[in-house]
Each structure stands twice: as C-alpha cells, then as structure tokens.
Scaffold this motif. Structure first.
Motif, PDB file in Angstrom:
ATOM      1  N   SER A 206       6.585   1.009   1.952  1.00  0.00           N
ATOM      2  CA  SER A 206       5.800   1.623   0.879  1.00  0.00           C
ATOM      3  C   SER A 206       6.081   3.118   0.848  1.00  0.00           C
ATOM      4  N   SER A 327      -8.316   0.242  -4.480  1.00  0.00           N
ATOM      5  CA  SER A 327      -7.070  -0.211  -3.851  1.00  0.00           C
ATOM      6  C   SER A 327      -6.849  -1.702  -4.078  1.00  0.00           C
ATOM      7  N   GLU A 328      -7.914  -2.488  -4.036  1.00  0.00           N
ATOM      8  CA  GLU A 328      -7.781  -3.917  -4.311  1.00  0.00           C
ATOM      9  C   GLU A 328      -7.449  -4.150  -5.784  1.00  0.00           C
ATOM     10  N   ASN A 331      -3.699  -3.418  -6.351  1.00  0.00           N
ATOM     11  CA  ASN A 331      -2.820  -4.463  -5.833  1.00  0.00           C
ATOM     12  C   ASN A 331      -2.833  -5.708  -6.711  1.00  0.00           C
ATOM     13  N   ASP A 335       0.485  -7.086  -8.604  1.00  0.00           N
ATOM     14  CA  ASP A 335       0.929  -8.460  -8.406  1.00  0.00           C
ATOM     15  C   ASP A 335       1.024  -9.195  -9.744  1.00  0.00           C
ATOM     16  N   TRP A 356       5.031  -2.373  -6.631  1.00  0.00           N
ATOM     17  CA  TRP A 356       4.402  -3.468  -5.888  1.00  0.00           C
ATOM     18  C   TRP A 356       4.409  -3.167  -4.394  1.00  0.00           C
ATOM     19  N   ARG A 357       5.561  -2.681  -3.892  1.00  0.00           N
ATOM     20  CA  ARG A 357       5.643  -2.314  -2.469  1.00  0.00           C
ATOM     21  C   ARG A 357       4.757  -1.121  -2.148  1.00  0.00           C
ATOM     22  N   CYS A 359       2.082  -0.031  -3.632  1.00  0.00           N
ATOM     23  CA  CYS A 359       0.647  -0.305  -3.746  1.00  0.00           C
ATOM     24  C   CYS A 359       0.058  -0.902  -2.479  1.00  0.00           C
ATOM     25  N   ARG A 360       0.873  -1.636  -1.741  1.00  0.00           N
ATOM     26  CA  ARG A 360       0.328  -2.372  -0.600  1.00  0.00           C
ATOM     27  C   ARG A 360      -0.272  -1.458   0.457  1.00  0.00           C
ATOM     28  N   ARG A 363      -4.257  -0.252   0.554  1.00  0.00           N
ATOM     29  CA  ARG A 363      -5.341  -1.049   1.152  1.00  0.00           C
ATOM     30  C   ARG A 363      -5.454  -0.837   2.657  1.00  0.00           C
TER      31      ARG A 363
END
Length: 386
Positions: A206, A327-328, A331, A335, A356-357, A359-360, A363
């Motif tokens: 990330s 954050s959720e 993601n 997705d 996508w990477r 954002c992970r 969290r």
C-alpha cells in the motif's frame, strides 16, 4: 450543522485540488512502479507547498505556520487523500506535538520543522507493542540528570530520512485504580546520536514509495532537555495527536473514495455490455448508489467530529467512530470499483488496482478497526461500571 461554504473555503479547496492534480497525479504511476519518490520530485512538491502557504499550515501563525483550524485542515486532508500518501506527505504538516517544545527546543526542533529545514518521525509502534501500547519495551533509565534510552521501534513512517524522532519510552511505573501502569515519556532524539540507528524498514504494497523506518537505541544518552512535554506524560501527549490523526484519516478516506467513485462512474457510463452502459444494470448501478450514500455519511461524520473538536468536546470514541467507518467505507467502495471494472480493474495499466491496494492500509494504521471498536465499546460500557 452549517452547510454553507464561504468564498475562502471554495478557494482553499480549489487551490489544494489543483496542487494535487498538477504536482502529484502525474507521478503516481512512476512512484508505484519504482517503489520510491525520486528526490527531485519530492523536493518539487515540498517547494510548491511552501509557495502556496500549505507547508505547516496546521501550526499557529506565531511560530510561522498557517494558523488554520480543524475545519480548513479537514478540507485539505480530504484533497490530499485523492492521491498517494507517498506524494502528499512531501507537502507536510509537522506534527502538532512539536508545539510542546519549550525554551531551546523551539529553535532546535519546532521552528526548523515549520520552515521545512528538519523532518521528524513519530515513533511509538514496536514489534511487540502495536495496538498494545502498554506492551512497550523501549525504556529510558535515569543516569544522574541524563536518561539512557534502549529499545526499538518499527513501522515508523515518513517521506524521507528524518532529522530527529519523537520517541516514546517507558520511564517507570505508576499505580492506578486499574493496577500498575507504565509511565511513558516522549523524547526528542536526533538522528546521528551515538547508539541511535535509523534505517529504512520493510516495504508495503500500500502507498508504494511511502517509507517505513526501523529505529534502534543502544544506550543512547539524552539530556533532560530532550524530554518533550513532561516526564511520564507521553501518552497524554500522543493522545492529542492520535485523536485528530484519526479524523484526518477519515477525511483522506473520503477524498480517495470520491476519486474512485468518479472513475467507476465514468467507466459504468461508457462501458457497454448487451448494448447498454453497464451502469444501467442494477448490479452495477446499485454499487454506485451505495457508494454515494456511504460517502455522504462519512463526510458528515468527519464534519461532526471536526465541530466537536473545535468546541473542545470531541472524545476518543468520536475519533474512533470516524476512523473505523470511513476506512471501512473506502475499502468497500474500492472493492466495488474493482468489480465494476471487471478484469480490467486488476490490470496494472489501470489505476483502480493501485487504489484498491492503497486503501487496505487505512483499516490498519492509526489503530486497526478492531482497536477502534474496542475504544467505542469501552466508552459505552464504562459509564455503567463494566
């Protein structure tokens, strides 16, 4: 809630957005491919940030900062969220913790950081003390008037090799109603001191290009003037940073979510299957609708928390709610965007896989979603004696 926007607010947002789009967007793919930000690009962003008055805009005017409050800062962080942290971190906002500097510390650390002459790291996390801060093993023991620092830190992030670190270390034990509790003190530790090793750490998938550092301390001697704030009040000091830090994470998540939604919406409106734009099919359109709903809710949560912070009534649970929800939300939108793009969403030629990477990580850092929920649960149960 006041939903009106002033001319000054609109000008601030448009200025920062233009800054991000012109100085950062063009370098995103290169930085992701290289795994680092070329020095000339980072310094160019830094210089432009100074020209626009954005560097250290979070700190008071009396120390040379921009003097912006929580409201304007949340808007800036939202715009910064639209790009990679590896790039926007060069625009910099020195940590507010440096406002605890006193006497000569102001000339040695605070003012050079405001001018961009020195960079700092916030060094709290350890290999065995991430979410469990009380598991901290780094310690400092008195030796006359000095302190002897030993231990290690990891996952300490920053855009480039720092000039000094704000290091948190155990300096004793306090008895509390809930049992013994470590006294934690913040120290200002210069890179280059004997026994202090600062090196680049592991590489994250990330925000490729945003560095992590590993710090180790082997009998590092520190004078009493290296304590930031008061001895034993380090966690209280860090709490001030962590609370607003979680709000800034929420704001950046909203900015990134908006950019991802814009890309997904454009794709859904132009990509055709069965003779129609895929956005007209409920399976795709409803993903966009749900994303718009949750982004609106997240933006409102950030605004509410900022209002509470400005009024001096924001609690730990308020910041935790923003961090976990935003954050959720991000993601889920990222997705769904991959699903809307289909196979192209995972191709390196398209930016969606990079978002996508990236954002992970949101969290996890600044406290995992699980820790945020623990903070919220504690705020619910403790008033009832549980």
């Amino acid at each position: 809630m006041n939903l009106e926007t002033s001319h000054e607010t609109e000008l601030l947002v448009s200025t920062v957005r233009r800054f991000v789009e012109t100085e950062m967007y063009p370098h995103e793919e290169e930085v992701d491919r290289l795994g680092y930000v070329p020095e000339e690009i980072g310094r160019q962003i830094e210089a432009r940030s100074h020209e626009l008055g954005l560097f250290a805009c979070n700190l008071p005017e009396e120390v040379g900062g921009g003097g912006l409050g929580y409201g304007p800062m949340s808007l800036i962080e939202r715009e910064y969220g639209r790009t990679s942290h590896a790039l926007q971190s060069w625009a910099a906002r020195p940590t507010e913790l440096l406002m605890a500097c006193e006497g000569d510390q102001r000339e040695r650390y605070l003012l050079p950081a405001v001018r961009g002459e020195k960079r700092e790291l916030f060094a709290l996390t350890e290999p065995d003390a991430g979410s469990d801060v009380m598991g901290m093993k780094t310690n400092a023991i008195r030796d006359g008037d000095d302190w002897i620092l030993n231990g290690s830190k990891h996952f300490i992030s920053g855009p480039c090799m720092p000039d000094f670190a704000i290091v948190f270390a155990a300096t004793g034990t306090d008895e509390t109603p809930r049992g013994p509790r470590k006294r934690v003190t913040a120290f200002l530790v210069d890179v280059g001191l004997p026994g202090f090793d600062c090196r680049e750490g592991t590489h994250c998938v990330s925000y490729r290009g945003y560095k992590t550092f590993e710090l180790s301390f082997d009998n590092v001697r520190l004078g009493p003037d290296q304590i930031l704030g008061e001895e034993g009040r380090g966690l209280e000091l860090s709490g001030k940073w962590l609370g607003m830090g979680r709000i800034w994470v929420g704001a950046t998540c909203c900015g990134k979510a908006e950019r991802i939604l814009d890309l997904a919406t454009e794709w859904a409106a132009t990509r055709k299957q069965f003779g129609k734009p895929i956005g007209t099919f409920q399976a795709t359109g409803f993903r966009l609708a749900d994303g718009a709903i949750t982004l609106r809710a997240a933006d409102l949560m950030v605004q509410d928390a900022v209002a509470r912070a400005e009024a001096g009534v924001m609690g730990d649970a308020d910041a935790a709610m923003v961090k976990v929800y935003c954050s959720e939300m991000l993601n889920k939108i990222a997705d769904d965007a991959v699903q809307i793009f289909g196979g192209m969403g995972l191709m390196e030629e398209m930016p969606i896989q990079r978002f996508w990477r990236d954002c992970r990580l949101e969290r996890i850092w600044d406290g995992t979603s699980e820790i945020q929920r623990h903070i919220i649960t504690r705020s619910i149960l403790r008033p009832l004696g549980a």
